[in-house]
Design an enzyme around this catalytic site. Structure first.
Site, PDB file in Angstrom:
ATOM      1  N   LYS A  22     -32.255 -13.463 -63.368  1.00  0.00           N
ATOM      2  CA  LYS A  22     -32.548 -12.269 -62.557  1.00  0.00           C
ATOM      3  C   LYS A  22     -33.305 -12.669 -61.303  1.00  0.00           C
ATOM      4  CE  LYS A  22     -36.277  -9.663 -63.596  1.00  0.00           C
ATOM      5  NZ  LYS A  22     -37.196  -9.448 -62.483  1.00  0.00           N
ATOM      6  N   ASN A  23     -34.313 -13.537 -61.462  1.00  0.00           N
ATOM      7  CA  ASN A  23     -35.207 -13.852 -60.339  1.00  0.00           C
ATOM      8  C   ASN A  23     -34.619 -14.864 -59.369  1.00  0.00           C
ATOM      9  OD1 ASN A  23     -36.903 -11.983 -61.353  1.00  0.00           O
ATOM     10  ND2 ASN A  23     -38.404 -13.441 -62.157  1.00  0.00           N
ATOM     11  N   ARG A 100     -39.872  -3.601 -56.742  1.00  0.00           N
ATOM     12  CA  ARG A 100     -40.643  -4.166 -55.647  1.00  0.00           C
ATOM     13  C   ARG A 100     -39.982  -5.385 -55.027  1.00  0.00           C
ATOM     14  NH1 ARG A 100     -43.610  -7.718 -55.967  1.00  0.00           N
ATOM     15  NH2 ARG A 100     -45.121  -6.838 -54.545  1.00  0.00           N
ATOM     16  N   CYS A 124     -47.513  -2.362 -59.669  1.00  0.00           N
ATOM     17  CA  CYS A 124     -46.805  -2.072 -60.918  1.00  0.00           C
ATOM     18  C   CYS A 124     -47.801  -2.297 -62.039  1.00  0.00           C
ATOM     19  CB  CYS A 124     -45.571  -2.963 -61.054  1.00  0.00           C
ATOM     20  SG  CYS A 124     -46.003  -4.662 -61.319  1.00  0.00           S
ATOM     21  N   ARG A 129     -50.003  -6.251 -56.618  1.00  0.00           N
ATOM     22  CA  ARG A 129     -48.825  -6.908 -56.019  1.00  0.00           C
ATOM     23  C   ARG A 129     -48.788  -6.737 -54.486  1.00  0.00           C
ATOM     24  NH1 ARG A 129     -44.980  -7.312 -60.254  1.00  0.00           N
ATOM     25  NH2 ARG A 129     -43.923  -8.902 -59.006  1.00  0.00           N
ATOM     26  N   PRO A 130     -49.821  -7.151 -53.747  1.00  0.00           N
ATOM     27  CA  PRO A 130     -49.797  -7.009 -52.282  1.00  0.00           C
ATOM     28  C   PRO A 130     -48.696  -7.878 -51.654  1.00  0.00           C
ATOM     29  CG  PRO A 130     -51.619  -8.402 -52.967  1.00  0.00           C
ATOM     30  CD  PRO A 130     -51.016  -7.866 -54.221  1.00  0.00           C
ATOM     31  N   ILE A 131     -48.421  -7.631 -50.377  1.00  0.00           N
ATOM     32  CA  ILE A 131     -47.400  -8.435 -49.688  1.00  0.00           C
ATOM     33  C   ILE A 131     -47.975  -9.086 -48.428  1.00  0.00           C
ATOM     34  CG2 ILE A 131     -45.419  -7.111 -50.556  1.00  0.00           C
ATOM     35  CD1 ILE A 131     -45.382  -5.730 -47.752  1.00  0.00           C
ATOM     36  N   ASP A 132     -49.301  -9.238 -48.391  1.00  0.00           N
ATOM     37  CA  ASP A 132     -49.940  -9.815 -47.193  1.00  0.00           C
ATOM     38  C   ASP A 132     -49.385 -11.200 -46.843  1.00  0.00           C
ATOM     39  OD1 ASP A 132     -51.253 -10.366 -49.707  1.00  0.00           O
ATOM     40  OD2 ASP A 132     -52.723 -11.514 -48.565  1.00  0.00           O
ATOM     41  N   LEU A 133     -49.075 -11.998 -47.858  1.00  0.00           N
ATOM     42  CA  LEU A 133     -48.582 -13.367 -47.580  1.00  0.00           C
ATOM     43  C   LEU A 133     -47.172 -13.321 -46.974  1.00  0.00           C
ATOM     44  CD1 LEU A 133     -49.897 -15.225 -50.763  1.00  0.00           C
ATOM     45  CD2 LEU A 133     -50.988 -14.994 -48.517  1.00  0.00           C
ATOM     46  N   ASP A 313     -44.342 -15.387 -66.586  1.00  0.00           N
ATOM     47  CA  ASP A 313     -43.352 -14.474 -67.177  1.00  0.00           C
ATOM     48  C   ASP A 313     -43.092 -14.768 -68.651  1.00  0.00           C
ATOM     49  OD1 ASP A 313     -41.231 -14.077 -64.231  1.00  0.00           O
ATOM     50  OD2 ASP A 313     -43.213 -13.325 -64.765  1.00  0.00           O
ATOM     51  N   ARG A 405     -34.355  -3.998 -67.549  1.00  0.00           N
ATOM     52  CA  ARG A 405     -34.459  -4.582 -66.209  1.00  0.00           C
ATOM     53  C   ARG A 405     -34.187  -6.088 -66.252  1.00  0.00           C
ATOM     54  NH1 ARG A 405     -39.762  -3.798 -63.362  1.00  0.00           N
ATOM     55  NH2 ARG A 405     -38.538  -5.014 -61.888  1.00  0.00           N
TER      56      ARG A 405
HETATM   57  C1  EPZ Z   1     -41.996 -13.260 -58.685  1.00  0.00           C
HETATM   58  O1  EPZ Z   1     -42.778 -12.144 -58.291  1.00  0.00           O
HETATM   59  C2  EPZ Z   1     -41.190 -12.797 -59.881  1.00  0.00           C
HETATM   60  N1  EPZ Z   1     -40.307 -11.701 -59.502  1.00  0.00           N
HETATM   61  C3  EPZ Z   1     -42.132 -12.350 -60.998  1.00  0.00           C
HETATM   62  O2  EPZ Z   1     -41.336 -12.021 -62.134  1.00  0.00           O
HETATM   63  C4  EPZ Z   1     -43.031 -13.521 -61.364  1.00  0.00           C
HETATM   64  O3  EPZ Z   1     -43.959 -13.102 -62.327  1.00  0.00           O
HETATM   65  C5  EPZ Z   1     -43.774 -14.022 -60.118  1.00  0.00           C
HETATM   66  O4  EPZ Z   1     -42.823 -14.362 -59.088  1.00  0.00           O
HETATM   67  C6  EPZ Z   1     -44.612 -15.262 -60.407  1.00  0.00           C
HETATM   68  O5  EPZ Z   1     -43.813 -16.278 -60.897  1.00  0.00           O
HETATM   69  C7  EPZ Z   1     -39.148 -11.987 -58.863  1.00  0.00           C
HETATM   70  O6  EPZ Z   1     -38.833 -13.135 -58.603  1.00  0.00           O
HETATM   71  C8  EPZ Z   1     -38.280 -10.824 -58.515  1.00  0.00           C
HETATM   72  P1  EPZ Z   1     -45.783 -13.921 -56.335  1.00  0.00           P
HETATM   73  P2  EPZ Z   1     -43.595 -12.198 -56.882  1.00  0.00           P
HETATM   74  O7  EPZ Z   1     -45.587 -13.485 -54.934  1.00  0.00           O
HETATM   75  O8  EPZ Z   1     -42.776 -12.862 -55.847  1.00  0.00           O
HETATM   76  C9  EPZ Z   1     -50.177 -12.413 -55.385  1.00  0.00           C
HETATM   77  C10 EPZ Z   1     -40.528 -10.688 -63.867  1.00  0.00           C
HETATM   78  O9  EPZ Z   1     -41.036 -10.355 -64.943  1.00  0.00           O
HETATM   79  N2  EPZ Z   1     -49.628 -12.165 -54.047  1.00  0.00           N
HETATM   80  O10 EPZ Z   1     -45.664 -15.376 -56.669  1.00  0.00           O
HETATM   81  O11 EPZ Z   1     -44.101 -10.835 -56.594  1.00  0.00           O
HETATM   82  C11 EPZ Z   1     -49.634 -11.405 -56.399  1.00  0.00           C
HETATM   83  O12 EPZ Z   1     -50.420 -10.240 -56.391  1.00  0.00           O
HETATM   84  C12 EPZ Z   1     -41.349 -10.660 -62.593  1.00  0.00           C
HETATM   85  O13 EPZ Z   1     -39.343 -11.087 -63.735  1.00  0.00           O
HETATM   86  C13 EPZ Z   1     -50.506 -11.808 -53.032  1.00  0.00           C
HETATM   87  O14 EPZ Z   1     -51.702 -11.699 -53.232  1.00  0.00           O
HETATM   88  O15 EPZ Z   1     -44.801 -13.144 -57.303  1.00  0.00           O
HETATM   89  C14 EPZ Z   1     -49.737 -12.136 -57.703  1.00  0.00           C
HETATM   90  O16 EPZ Z   1     -51.062 -12.030 -58.194  1.00  0.00           O
HETATM   91  C15 EPZ Z   1     -42.751 -10.125 -62.830  1.00  0.00           C
HETATM   92  N3  EPZ Z   1     -50.004 -11.564 -51.792  1.00  0.00           N
HETATM   93  C16 EPZ Z   1     -49.463 -13.594 -57.312  1.00  0.00           C
HETATM   94  O17 EPZ Z   1     -49.689 -13.674 -55.895  1.00  0.00           O
HETATM   95  C17 EPZ Z   1     -48.655 -11.652 -51.521  1.00  0.00           C
HETATM   96  O18 EPZ Z   1     -48.245 -11.427 -50.365  1.00  0.00           O
HETATM   97  C18 EPZ Z   1     -48.039 -14.032 -57.630  1.00  0.00           C
HETATM   98  O19 EPZ Z   1     -47.196 -13.309 -56.834  1.00  0.00           O
HETATM   99  C19 EPZ Z   1     -47.783 -12.012 -52.572  1.00  0.00           C
HETATM  100  C20 EPZ Z   1     -48.295 -12.262 -53.822  1.00  0.00           C
END
Ligand code: EPZ
Length: 426
Positions: A22-23, A100, A124, A129-133, A313, A405
């Site tokens: 999926k990911n 998201r 969620c 889950r911010p998107i600042d990065l 995960d 999902r």
């Molecule tokens: C991906 O989410 C996966 N989803 C998640 O899987 C997975 O848990 C996660 O990576 C970590 O491996 C998909 O690929 C669709 P991150 P993503 O950005 O991209 C913080 C599942 O069950 N962060 O690596 O959202 C964030 O809050 C899902 O399949 C910021 O602070 O993960 C989190 O604490 C759940 N700012 C950490 O980083 C940002 O701009 C990891 O987030 C982005 C993230």
């Protein structure tokens, strides 16, 4: 609404098909926005999240044609995405709120069209889950970012320039967003401290097949030489390492043995190490990975980390395993701030778990007892199914939309290897 009813106590044995990831599939589908030629993806899983993203891409103007994968064993589906005309550069709230990962259209659309507007994804169950990065990375390669009315708007009227992106944290989604955008930038982009997950490598491989010039995916620095245009390609989605790890836990918890067909051992180093520390025997075969339960389930400690560390995960699934181990295990969640929603539900089944800050101490119990439980998020719902497989009596799981999902035909696949599980109207 439907629910799963599981009668625990059966030992699982046989072969389970591991579908496409999926990911990996979600960012790969977004890559279709980068070119006016068709992108064909094979081995696509049949999941709710894939359908949700397909609806969003269609809304934006991408033509989609699914083929195959009807019934029978998981044969994977083929999807051709035709991004010839991007009719709308806006991803609306009512579609983004459903998933998201929709934020992954931001980079490709601003790169291709010079502007993109995406509703801010909600948080969620597992965190804010911010998107600042994501936004800082796109700014670093030439986008202007504005936030207003719950939307983020990225603009680059003269195209993206490329640049250096330094991630303070190896965010998977942010890496994918900027990787796709940088592919069409006018100059070179260097990404330092990118996420190194296998799904990033799958995306880079597909983008290169489309004519991008990307090197270093999977390492601590990625180089992208922007190109003016990408072209058509066909790409096979890699197997789902999280689904494979989930079924491996089912084999060990039930004292059985499963062949995870088509699983990729190179993506599962930390998972295999954790299974072996719990007493399981794991062997790599031509057709996949064989997981055999040990005589006892040994207690273990694990800390979730960005890849190649242990996958967040799989944290909830391994907590179910620890709940019936011979002794106490300590599990630490270092990626998300609230990924222990499954603890209270596991405790309702008789598990003995104490959470202190980001660590959970799990004292193994002799047996779990079936009860009605409620799924709270995708991986937590699989954890409850795993616990139900070993709990005495019936376990009933509600809110199956969380499960659907990320897990394809779970009850059919588990029934095929001996579980007493059925999906009934709720
Ligand atoms: C991906 O989410 C996966 N989803 C998640 O899987 C997975 O848990 C996660 O990576 C970590 O491996 C998909 O690929 C669709 P991150 P993503 O950005 O991209 C913080 C599942 O069950 N962060 O690596 O959202 C964030 O809050 C899902 O399949 C910021 O602070 O993960 C989190 O604490 C759940 N700012 C950490 O980083 C940002 O701009 C990891 O987030 C982005 C993230």
């Amino acid at each position: 609404m439907e629910k799963l009813v599981i009668k625990g106590g059966k030992t699982l044995s046989g072969e389970v098909p591991i579908s496409g990831a999926k990911n990996a599939a979600l960012p790969l589908m977004c890559a279709s926005l980068l070119t006016d030629e068709p992108l064909t993806l094979t081995n696509l899983p049949r999941l709710a999240d894939i359908a949700t993203l397909a609806d969003l891409l269609n809304h934006m103007g991408v033509g989609l044609m699914f083929k195959g994968g009807r019934g029978g064993k998981i044969s994977g589906r083929t999807l051709t995405l035709d991004g010839a005309t991007i009719a709308d550069t806006v991803a609306p709230y009512d579609m983004v709120r459903k998933m998201r990962a929709s934020i992954l259209v931001l980079g490709p659309v601003v790169a291709r069209m010079g502007e993109a507007t995406v509703s801010l994804p909600g948080g969620c169950a597992i965190g804010t889950r911010p998107i600042d990065l994501h936004l800082k990375a796109l700014e670093a390669i030439g986008a202007t970012i504005e936030l207003a009315d719950g939307y983020v708007k990225a603009t680059a009227p003269d195209g993206l320039t490329g640049g250096t992106v330094r991630f303070p944290f190896a965010s998977v989604g942010a890496t994918e967003n900027v990787l796709m955008a940088a592919a069409l930038a006018s100059g070179e982009t260097i990404i330092e401290n990118p996420a190194r997950e296998p799904e990033i490598c799958d995306l880079a491989e597909c983008l290169n097949a489309m004519g991008a010039k990307i090197s270093g995916a999977g390492s601590e620095t990625i180089h992208i030489q922007g190109v003016p245009k990408l072209h058509k390609a066909t790409h096979k989605v890699q197997p789902d390492r999280i689904v494979a790890g989930s079924y491996a836990v089912a084999a060990v918890m039930t004292g059985g043995e499963l062949l995870l067909r088509d699983a990729e051992p190179c993506h599962m180093g930390a998972t295999i190490a954790a299974l072996e520390s719990a007493g399981a025997t794991v062997s790599v075969e031509e057709r996949g990975i064989r997981v055999k339960a040990g005589k006892r389930i040994l207690p273990f400690n694990l800390v979730t980390q960005p890849y190649p560390g242990f996958a967040t995960d799989l944290q909830a699934q391994f907590m179910a395993l620890a709940s019936i181990a011979d002794g106490a295990s300590v599990i630490t969640e270092s990626i998300f701030e609230n990924r222990y929603m499954h603890v209270s539900e596991l405790c309702r089944l008789g598990a003995d778990i104490t959470v202190t800050g980001s660590s959970a101490t799990v004292r193994g119990v002799k047996k779990l007892t079936g009860a009605p439980v409620m799924a709270t998020d995708l991986r937590a719902s699989m954890t409850l199914a795993l616990a139900g497989l070993v709990a005495e009596g019936d376990t009933t799981i509600h809110r199956l939309y969380h499960l659907d999902r990320g897990y394809e035909r779970l009850e059919e696949i588990l029934s095929d290897v001996g579980a007493d599980i059925e999906r009934v109207a709720d």
